[in-house]
Scaffold this active site. Structure first.
Site, PDB file in Angstrom:
ATOM      1  N   LYS A  27      -5.456  70.286  62.995  1.00 33.22           N
ATOM      2  CA  LYS A  27      -6.589  71.189  63.213  1.00 33.22           C
ATOM      3  C   LYS A  27      -7.899  70.554  62.734  1.00 33.22           C
ATOM      4  O   LYS A  27      -7.880  69.543  62.017  1.00 33.22           O
ATOM      5  CB  LYS A  27      -6.324  72.504  62.469  1.00 33.22           C
ATOM      6  N   ARG A 136       8.431  72.491  62.134  1.00 30.84           N
ATOM      7  CA  ARG A 136       7.979  73.682  61.394  1.00 30.84           C
ATOM      8  C   ARG A 136       8.289  73.522  59.911  1.00 30.84           C
ATOM      9  O   ARG A 136       7.513  73.921  59.047  1.00 30.84           O
ATOM     10  CB  ARG A 136       8.665  74.955  61.923  1.00 30.84           C
ATOM     11  N   THR A 142       2.823  79.437  57.125  1.00 30.90           N
ATOM     12  CA  THR A 142       1.468  79.667  57.656  1.00 30.90           C
ATOM     13  C   THR A 142       0.427  79.801  56.539  1.00 30.90           C
ATOM     14  O   THR A 142      -0.668  79.246  56.637  1.00 30.90           O
ATOM     15  CB  THR A 142       1.451  80.987  58.472  1.00 30.90           C
ATOM     16  N   ARG A 153       1.391  71.748  54.606  1.00 29.41           N
ATOM     17  CA  ARG A 153       0.504  72.823  54.148  1.00 29.41           C
ATOM     18  C   ARG A 153       0.623  73.040  52.640  1.00 29.41           C
ATOM     19  O   ARG A 153      -0.359  73.367  51.967  1.00 29.41           O
ATOM     20  CB  ARG A 153       0.822  74.115  54.915  1.00 29.41           C
ATOM     21  N   ASN A 173      -5.364  75.561  57.419  1.00 32.60           N
ATOM     22  CA  ASN A 173      -4.031  75.111  56.980  1.00 32.60           C
ATOM     23  C   ASN A 173      -3.593  73.806  57.662  1.00 32.60           C
ATOM     24  O   ASN A 173      -2.403  73.567  57.857  1.00 32.60           O
ATOM     25  CB  ASN A 173      -2.992  76.223  57.155  1.00 32.60           C
ATOM     26  N   HIS A 176      -1.152  72.844  63.267  1.00 35.55           N
ATOM     27  CA  HIS A 176      -0.431  73.838  64.056  1.00 35.55           C
ATOM     28  C   HIS A 176       0.835  73.166  64.570  1.00 35.55           C
ATOM     29  O   HIS A 176       0.812  71.992  64.941  1.00 35.55           O
ATOM     30  CB  HIS A 176      -1.274  74.284  65.266  1.00 35.55           C
TER      31      HIS A 176
HETATM   32  P1  ADP Z   1       1.406  79.544  62.518  1.00 28.91           P
HETATM   33  O1  ADP Z   1       0.139  78.732  62.678  1.00 28.91           O
HETATM   34  O2  ADP Z   1       2.148  79.155  61.250  1.00 28.91           O
HETATM   35  O3  ADP Z   1       2.289  79.536  63.730  1.00 28.91           O
HETATM   36  P2  ADP Z   1       0.421  82.220  63.198  1.00 28.91           P
HETATM   37  O4  ADP Z   1       0.677  81.937  64.645  1.00 28.91           O
HETATM   38  O5  ADP Z   1       0.936  83.503  62.629  1.00 28.91           O
HETATM   39  O6  ADP Z   1       0.976  81.068  62.263  1.00 28.91           O
HETATM   40  O7  ADP Z   1      -1.156  82.192  62.914  1.00 28.91           O
HETATM   41  C1  ADP Z   1      -2.016  81.322  63.603  1.00 28.91           C
HETATM   42  C2  ADP Z   1      -3.104  80.832  62.671  1.00 28.91           C
HETATM   43  O8  ADP Z   1      -3.989  81.920  62.338  1.00 28.91           O
HETATM   44  C3  ADP Z   1      -2.634  80.327  61.307  1.00 28.91           C
HETATM   45  O9  ADP Z   1      -2.133  79.004  61.359  1.00 28.91           O
HETATM   46  C4  ADP Z   1      -3.892  80.463  60.461  1.00 28.91           C
HETATM   47  O10 ADP Z   1      -4.783  79.354  60.678  1.00 28.91           O
HETATM   48  C5  ADP Z   1      -4.559  81.706  61.058  1.00 28.91           C
HETATM   49  N1  ADP Z   1      -4.277  82.922  60.246  1.00 28.91           N
HETATM   50  C6  ADP Z   1      -3.103  83.579  60.153  1.00 28.91           C
HETATM   51  N2  ADP Z   1      -3.225  84.673  59.357  1.00 28.91           N
HETATM   52  C7  ADP Z   1      -4.515  84.703  58.934  1.00 28.91           C
HETATM   53  C8  ADP Z   1      -5.296  85.590  58.114  1.00 28.91           C
HETATM   54  N3  ADP Z   1      -4.795  86.654  57.527  1.00 28.91           N
HETATM   55  N4  ADP Z   1      -6.606  85.314  57.915  1.00 28.91           N
HETATM   56  C9  ADP Z   1      -7.161  84.244  58.495  1.00 28.91           C
HETATM   57  N5  ADP Z   1      -6.489  83.372  59.292  1.00 28.91           N
HETATM   58  C10 ADP Z   1      -5.187  83.592  59.508  1.00 28.91           C
END
Ligand code: ADP
Length: 209
Positions: A27, A136, A142, A153, A173, A176
């Site tokens: 990212k 993952r 996340t 992360r 984080n 992705h």
């Molecule tokens: P992942 O990236 O682990 O697959 P998600 O698809 O649930 O997780 O979320 C997408 C992205 O949204 C996360 O990687 C993070 O950057 C952002 N995100 C998730 N939850 C929050 C939150 N509460 N506040 C701000 N950003 C968030």
């Protein structure tokens, strides 16, 4: 008869399990912090193979199509946020003005969009046995505060919804990674055309398998 993504995935991985594929994006925060090499190193070290790689700054339209943006996915974002608030004794009504998972998901996805178009990303297709699940695991939870040490992360990010939501921005984080085989199929097709994918044999394949 048309095959759904998951069925197609099962068929391919049953015949050639070592050809399972997933998508990784370093990212904008990962790129700007100079963590591209570190992310790729960890993937390659595990024995997974990078078969496509490029850097670009995504458009808003591209990011909208990258994420599922379904109510289920948006609610998932909201649920993770509510779980975090509960664990930290925070009131979602006070912090976000709502405790509805869908509404929270919509807010978060808006912030996420802004973040993902804020600078260049590095996208790659990663191939190997159980590639989706293994990547993952390498990437970690996340929410950086919950990510295990030893994950990307967990080792390189310290962000939390507590601060991110206060500042009305996405969590930073670093990476992705596709969440499941259906997402992987969609995301690989979305970011890469077939000519950009380069199958080859890694030197240690003869020894490892
Ligand atoms: P992942 O990236 O682990 O697959 P998600 O698809 O649930 O997780 O979320 C997408 C992205 O949204 C996360 O990687 C993070 O950057 C952002 N995100 C998730 N939850 C929050 C939150 N509460 N506040 C701000 N950003 C968030």
């Amino acid at each position: 008869m048309t095959l759904r993504g998951y069925e197609l995935f099962n068929l391919i991985t049953m015949v050639k399990p070592q050809e399972e594929k997933t998508l990784v994006l370093v990212k904008p925060d990962g790129v700007k912090r100079g963590l591209v090499g570190e992310c790729l190193r960890r993937i390659e070290q595990r024995g997974l193979k990078i078969i496509a790689l490029k850097m670009f700054t995504p458009t808003r339209e591209e990011i909208k199509k990258h994420y599922p943006n379904t109510d289920k996915w948006l609610r998932g974002l909201g649920e993770k946020t509510l779980e975090h608030y509960k664990a930290h004794g925070q009131d979602p009504m006070k912090e976000l003005g709502t405790d509805d998972t869908l509404e929270i998901g919509r807010k978060v996805s808006g912030w996420l969009e802004e973040f993902m178009i804020s600078g260049p990303v590095v996208a790659c297709v990663v191939q190997g046995i159980h590639a989706v699940e293994m990547v993952r695991k390498i990437v970690g939870n996340t929410l950086p505060a919950k990510a295990d040490m030893g994950t990307i992360r967990g080792d390189y990010s310290v962000d939390s919804p507590t601060l991110a939501n206060l500042q009305k921005r996405s969590i930073h984080n670093v990476v992705h990674a596709s969440g499941d085989p259906d997402e992987a199929l969609h995301e690989i097709e979305h970011w890469f055309n077939p000519q950009e994918i380069h199958p080859y044999k890694r030197a240690e394949e003869d020894i490892m398998f």
